[in-house]
Write an enzyme that holds these catalytic residues in place. Structure first.
Site, short mmCIF file in Angstrom:
data_model
loop_
_atom_site.label_atom_id
_atom_site.label_comp_id
_atom_site.label_asym_id
_atom_site.label_seq_id
_atom_site.Cartn_x
_atom_site.Cartn_y
_atom_site.Cartn_z
N HIS A 1 50.60 40.76 29.93
CA HIS A 1 49.22 40.76 30.41
C HIS A 1 49.18 41.33 31.83
CE1 HIS A 1 47.80 37.51 27.34
NE2 HIS A 1 48.16 38.64 26.79
N ASP B 1 46.84 44.37 23.78
CA ASP B 1 46.58 45.35 24.82
C ASP B 1 45.10 45.70 24.97
OD1 ASP B 1 49.37 45.47 25.17
OD2 ASP B 1 49.51 46.88 23.51
P1 IMP Z 1 57.11 41.57 17.60
O1 IMP Z 1 55.93 40.73 17.98
O2 IMP Z 1 57.97 41.92 18.80
O3 IMP Z 1 57.86 41.01 16.45
O4 IMP Z 1 56.51 42.98 17.10
C1 IMP Z 1 55.76 43.07 15.90
C2 IMP Z 1 54.62 44.08 16.07
O5 IMP Z 1 53.68 43.57 17.01
C3 IMP Z 1 55.06 45.44 16.61
O6 IMP Z 1 54.21 46.44 16.06
C4 IMP Z 1 54.80 45.31 18.09
O7 IMP Z 1 54.58 46.56 18.71
C5 IMP Z 1 53.53 44.48 18.09
N1 IMP Z 1 53.34 43.69 19.31
C6 IMP Z 1 53.91 42.52 19.63
N2 IMP Z 1 53.46 42.06 20.82
C7 IMP Z 1 52.58 42.96 21.25
C8 IMP Z 1 51.74 43.04 22.40
O8 IMP Z 1 51.70 42.18 23.27
N3 IMP Z 1 50.95 44.14 22.50
C9 IMP Z 1 50.95 45.09 21.55
N4 IMP Z 1 51.69 45.06 20.45
C10 IMP Z 1 52.50 44.00 20.30
MG MG Z 2 49.88 43.98 26.57
#
Ligand code: IMP
Ligand code: MG
Length: 332
Positions: A42, A13
């Site tokens: 994105h 982000d």
């Molecule tokens: P997962 O990738 O869904 O397994 O989530 C694992 C960790 O990564 C969590 O804390 C999510 O909030 C974070 N996370 C995964 N993808 C994103 C993203 O695109 N932006 C921000 N945090 C993410």
């Molecule tokens: Mg994002």
């Protein structure tokens, strides 16, 4: 040839979508490969519309750009098909035959597995889909009839494009501090998110990369659990105008001031050759919409210089608003 890798510095982000949207219009890349998966959104503003892209590469707004999803990517078929429809890129998007597939069961496992409790995953199922891929039982893109029209060999296409001197963007997702290897384990995503991993997922060797553009945001945010140095209360975040809601999941983002030590770590591990800082206008409202460095207020310039001095990486792009052209471009 130019091969530019776009990587996030913090917990995702950072505004990679915004930076890619500008590069798409300004540099007119021939090809953009998105890595990672559907958990990342994105955000791209274009012609009065806002897109939160989970699958389609951010450079879609340049009409001549070939859009690819690499062999390392995890494809959410329904989301991809919906985004292809929304963006109208049917005739110029390709999916690697060996990209793996996220299924509904993975999302359910993500939300109910005891070992993932407390991490605060996005719930899309990316971790369980990767677990399945590692077990060598995953479905691949070539097994899915709806993907047939899009199948290609991404590594082959990208390397050929580079041989021909074309302009390529490798689009990373999330940020270094969510990396399975270099992040705040176990509060991380299921894969490495560094520049090297972005190349690996696309099938591009490290010697072919010219630029690693690291994207910082002017303050830090994080969704989900895990450490965050300098974290502010929600009340303070709202007061400063830093309080954000996640583009993908609608969750509230935690926030903290820019951390120079973390910024330096991200620069080092990504091998950043240059960097972007987004949302400078949130920190210094008088920067809003500014397009030249000279017009930035002194305190904003000082902040940019401090990042450069502490990380040893030149800041070449400075975001001053959400639209592609709200930017200061200091490149030659
Ligand atoms: P997962 O990738 O869904 O397994 O989530 C694992 C960790 O990564 C969590 O804390 C999510 O909030 C974070 N996370 C995964 N993808 C994103 C993203 O695109 N932006 C921000 N945090 C993410
Ligand atoms: Mg994002």
């Amino acid at each position: 040839m130019t091969c530019t890798v776009i990587a996030g510095a913090f917990w995702g982000d950072e505004g990679k979508g915004k930076i890619i949207s500008y590069l798409a219009l300004k540099d007119k890349p021939d090809l953009c490969v998105r890595t990672g998966s559907v958990n990342a959104a994105h955000t791209v503003y274009f012609q009065g519309k806002r897109y939160a892209l989970h699958m389609v590469p951010g450079a879609f707004i340049h009409g001549n750009c070939r859009l690819l999803l690499g062999a390392g990517a995890n494809i959410h078929v329904k989301q991809l098909l919906e985004e292809i429809r929304l963006t109208g890129v049917e005739d110029r998007i390709g999916v690697d035959r060996q990209a793996s597939i996220i299924e509904e069961k993975h999302s359910i496992q993500d939300k109910t597995s005891a070992h993932l409790k407390g991490i605060g995953t996005t719930g899309w199922g990316v971790g369980p889909a990767i677990e399945e891929r590692v077990r060598r039982t995953a479905k691949l893109a070539k097994d899915i009839p709806e993907l047939k029209p899009y199948l290609t060999e991404v590594a082959e296409e990208v390397n050929q494009a580079l041989d021909k001197g074309k302009r390529v963007i490798l689009e990373g997702t999330q940020g270094l501090l969510l990396s399975l290897f270099h992040g705040t384990y176990p509060y991380v995503t299921g894969r490495d998110t560094s520049a090297a991993a972005i190349c690996s997922e696309a099938g591009v060797g490290p010697t072919r990369v010219n630029e690693v553009l690291l994207v910082y945001k002017a303050f830090m945010t994080r969704v989900g659990a895990g450490p965050m140095p300098g974290e502010l209360s929600k009340e303070e975040a709202v007061k400063r105008g830093w309080f954000e809601i996640a583009a993908g999941t609608g969750r509230e983002r935690r926030s903290a001031p820019f951390d120079f030590e973390l910024a330096k770590k991200a620069a080092k591990i990504n091998g950043a050759t240059q960097a972007a800082v987004t949302k400078l206008d949130v920190l210094y409202p008088s920067c809003k919409g500014v397009r030249t460095y000279d017009e930035l207020p002194a305190e904003a310039k000082q902040f940019i210089s401090e990042i450069e001095n502490r990380t040893d990486v030149p800041i070449v792009l400075i975001g001053t608003g959400p639209r592609p052209w709200d930017i200061v471009d200091r490149r030659k």
